[in-house]
Enzyme design. Structure first.
Site, PDB file in Angstrom:
ATOM      1  N   SER A 161       0.785  -1.234   0.000  1.00 24.09           N
ATOM      2  CA  SER A 161       0.000   0.000   0.000  1.00 24.09           C
ATOM      3  C   SER A 161       0.816   1.282   0.000  1.00 24.09           C
ATOM      4  O   SER A 161       0.249   2.365  -0.152  1.00 24.09           O
ATOM      5  CB  SER A 161      -0.964   0.008   1.190  1.00 24.09           C
ATOM      6  OG  SER A 161      -2.023  -0.894   0.960  1.00 24.09           O
ATOM      7  N   LYS A 202       0.185   3.467  -2.870  1.00 25.69           N
ATOM      8  CA  LYS A 202      -0.857   4.507  -2.875  1.00 25.69           C
ATOM      9  C   LYS A 202      -0.261   5.911  -2.890  1.00 25.69           C
ATOM     10  O   LYS A 202      -0.902   6.855  -3.361  1.00 25.69           O
ATOM     11  CB  LYS A 202      -1.777   4.321  -1.671  1.00 25.69           C
ATOM     12  CG  LYS A 202      -2.617   3.046  -1.698  1.00 25.69           C
ATOM     13  CD  LYS A 202      -3.402   2.867  -0.407  1.00 25.69           C
ATOM     14  CE  LYS A 202      -4.427   1.742  -0.483  1.00 25.69           C
ATOM     15  NZ  LYS A 202      -3.826   0.399  -0.644  1.00 25.69           N
ATOM     16  N   TYR A 227     -10.379   2.783   5.369  1.00 25.21           N
ATOM     17  CA  TYR A 227      -9.246   2.479   4.492  1.00 25.21           C
ATOM     18  C   TYR A 227      -9.672   1.461   3.441  1.00 25.21           C
ATOM     19  O   TYR A 227     -10.253   0.425   3.785  1.00 25.21           O
ATOM     20  CB  TYR A 227      -8.104   1.942   5.334  1.00 25.21           C
ATOM     21  CG  TYR A 227      -6.787   1.808   4.629  1.00 25.21           C
ATOM     22  CD1 TYR A 227      -6.033   2.931   4.309  1.00 25.21           C
ATOM     23  CD2 TYR A 227      -6.281   0.560   4.300  1.00 25.21           C
ATOM     24  CE1 TYR A 227      -4.809   2.815   3.675  1.00 25.21           C
ATOM     25  CE2 TYR A 227      -5.056   0.424   3.673  1.00 25.21           C
ATOM     26  CZ  TYR A 227      -4.330   1.553   3.358  1.00 25.21           C
ATOM     27  OH  TYR A 227      -3.115   1.426   2.726  1.00 25.21           O
ATOM     28  N   GLU A 253       0.137   9.852   5.321  1.00 25.27           N
ATOM     29  CA  GLU A 253      -0.514  10.137   6.609  1.00 25.27           C
ATOM     30  C   GLU A 253       0.474  10.886   7.479  1.00 25.27           C
ATOM     31  O   GLU A 253       1.660  10.554   7.506  1.00 25.27           O
ATOM     32  CB  GLU A 253      -0.958   8.815   7.254  1.00 25.27           C
ATOM     33  CG  GLU A 253      -2.002   8.089   6.405  1.00 25.27           C
ATOM     34  CD  GLU A 253      -2.080   6.594   6.673  1.00 25.27           C
ATOM     35  OE1 GLU A 253      -1.467   6.139   7.662  1.00 25.27           O
ATOM     36  OE2 GLU A 253      -2.741   5.894   5.880  1.00 25.27           O
ATOM     37  N   LYS A 287       3.852   6.021   5.775  1.00 28.82           N
ATOM     38  CA  LYS A 287       2.928   5.084   5.134  1.00 28.82           C
ATOM     39  C   LYS A 287       3.491   3.691   5.300  1.00 28.82           C
ATOM     40  O   LYS A 287       4.688   3.455   5.150  1.00 28.82           O
ATOM     41  CB  LYS A 287       2.759   5.403   3.647  1.00 28.82           C
ATOM     42  CG  LYS A 287       1.688   4.553   2.962  1.00 28.82           C
ATOM     43  CD  LYS A 287       0.306   4.956   3.423  1.00 28.82           C
ATOM     44  CE  LYS A 287      -0.781   4.035   2.873  1.00 28.82           C
ATOM     45  NZ  LYS A 287      -0.836   2.733   3.590  1.00 28.82           N
ATOM     46  N   SER A 343       1.852  -3.629   2.746  1.00 28.05           N
ATOM     47  CA  SER A 343       2.054  -5.078   2.853  1.00 28.05           C
ATOM     48  C   SER A 343       1.434  -5.788   1.661  1.00 28.05           C
ATOM     49  O   SER A 343       0.429  -5.343   1.104  1.00 28.05           O
ATOM     50  CB  SER A 343       1.394  -5.629   4.124  1.00 28.05           C
ATOM     51  OG  SER A 343       1.821  -4.971   5.284  1.00 28.05           O
TER      52      SER A 343
END
Length: 396
Positions: A90, A93, A176, A298, A341, A344
């Protein structure tokens, strides 16, 4: 290059230092200090979680340090290097968010537009009232973590979105979701008139100077592509899925990923459009506890403590719907933040964190999906040491 012995693990860690274009040697004291800090943080994590191989990259005010542990493949015995290709799950992203922000900077989309504008097949659906921004921040109204198992192609994907109904008003809850940010990236690519994979590999990755970062690992690089290892210790790599490229499909190296981190810390060497795109991904739109949701990234006010980082990366935040506080106007990019961030796949675990105000950052890539708290703790331990009064950033 130096070899660092880790007796408990029975493996070797090779630490190498890069200065970008500079050929000057690092100060020996700094190297010994960082060697000790990284090994003390990483050794116990690998031992406790039976991680076969792990790569760490650290940047300190433009200087790059690499620490490589263990093996990329049990079958071949190939050792991990800073050029070993790992799946980052992820963390992909953050690249998807960069593409969408880049599209907005180029004028092909607006984050305030409704999603159905970019996919006419969704006209008349809930996506007439859901903005691209809602998709990019997981606040569309409750899209799930994964697609249902019967969604296996584009036609079924569109049918799923057309029939989906939100559980919450857009912009009120964060859940999420791969289908949320996956659609975000898919629509961004449509606005630019090219397939997502092509835009990434032909435009975004090269613009950052990433030479070993891929959606589709080419045949001549497969020998550098690590095998991940499942819970039962079987070799595994990610399998294709709907919107997999957009949500979790990037494969990269520690050397490339730390370069991407440095561009996020300071993009002054990038073109203006890309600088604007990066800044947009660091803009804060919602808060969940102490965590501020940007696009892909984040963020936490810096300095921050370990408990806050663990809470923001907890299963409660990742797997549950959380009421959000909307930031109006959005919070412009800040330097005094820690940006992070995690990512996995079934066989890989990764974590990235950096502090723009201190020009420090870390990348941890492993070929085992070990617990997220262990990643966060190790990275926090290293970053805290870097920013301590006696750390590498002191007196610089």
């Amino acid at each position: 290059m130096r070899n660092i012995s880790l007796p408990k693990l029975g493996i070797l860690a090779t630490a190498s230092l890069f200065f970008g274009a500079s050929a000057h040697a690092a100060d020996d004291h700094d190297r010994r200090q960082l060697d000790r800090v990284v090994n003390e943080a990483i050794g116990p994590v690998m031992e406790k979680n039976n991680v076969p191989g792990l790569a760490v990259a650290v940047t300190v005010q433009g200087k790059r340090y690499f620490f490589n542990y263990g093996i990329a493949s049990k079958e071949s015995g190939e050792k991990v290097t800073e050029d070993t290709i790992f799946e980052i799950g992820s963390i992909s992203k953050t690249f998807t968010a960069t593409l969408a922000s880049y599209a907005e900077a180029r004028g092909t989309l607006s984050l305030s537009d409704n999603a159905s504008k970019y996919l006419p097949a969704l006209a008349g659906s809930s996506f007439d009232r859901i903005r691209l921004l809602d998709l990019g921040t997981y606040t569309a109204g409750g899209l799930p973590l994964q697609f249902p198992g019967d969604v296996t192609d584009r036609e079924e994907m569109v049918a799923y979105y057309k029939s989906w109904r939100p559980a919450y008003a857009a912009g009120t809850y964060r859940l999420y979701s791969n289908p949320s940010i996956g659609l975000f990236g898919y629509l961004a690519a449509r606005s630019m008139g090219k397939p997502f994979d092509d835009l990434m590999e032909q435009e975004i990755f090269p613009r950052f100077g990433l030479t070993r970062t891929y959606i589709r690992v080419p045949p001549d690089q497969m020998g550098n592509y690590a095998y991940g290892y499942s819970k039962d210790d079987k070799p595994i790599r990610v399998t294709p899925g709907v919107l997999d490229s957009e949500a979790y499909g990037v494969k990269t190296t520690a050397a490339d990923m730390i370069r991407f981190v440095e561009a996020n810390i300071s993009g002054s060497k990038l073109d203006e459009t890309l600088q604007r795109a990066i800044a947009a991904t660091h803009t804060g739109y919602y808060k969940v506890g102490h965590m501020t949701q940007g696009l892909g990234w984040e963020m936490y006010a810096y300095p921050t403590d370990l408990d806050r980082l663990l809470a923001g990366n907890s299963s409660r935040v990742i797997l549950k719907a959380n009421a959000v506080s909307r930031l109006a106007p959005p919070l412009l990019p800040q330097e005094a933040v820690l940006i992070n961030k995690t990512g996995s796949t079934n066989g890989f675990g990764a974590y990235v964190a950096f502090v723009p105000a201190k020009s420090i950052g870390i990348v941890i890539l492993a070929n085992k999906n070990y617990p997220i708290p262990a990643r966060v703790k190790a990275a926090h331990q290293i970053l805290t040491a870097l920013d301590s009064p006696s750390g590498l950033t002191s007196g610089r």
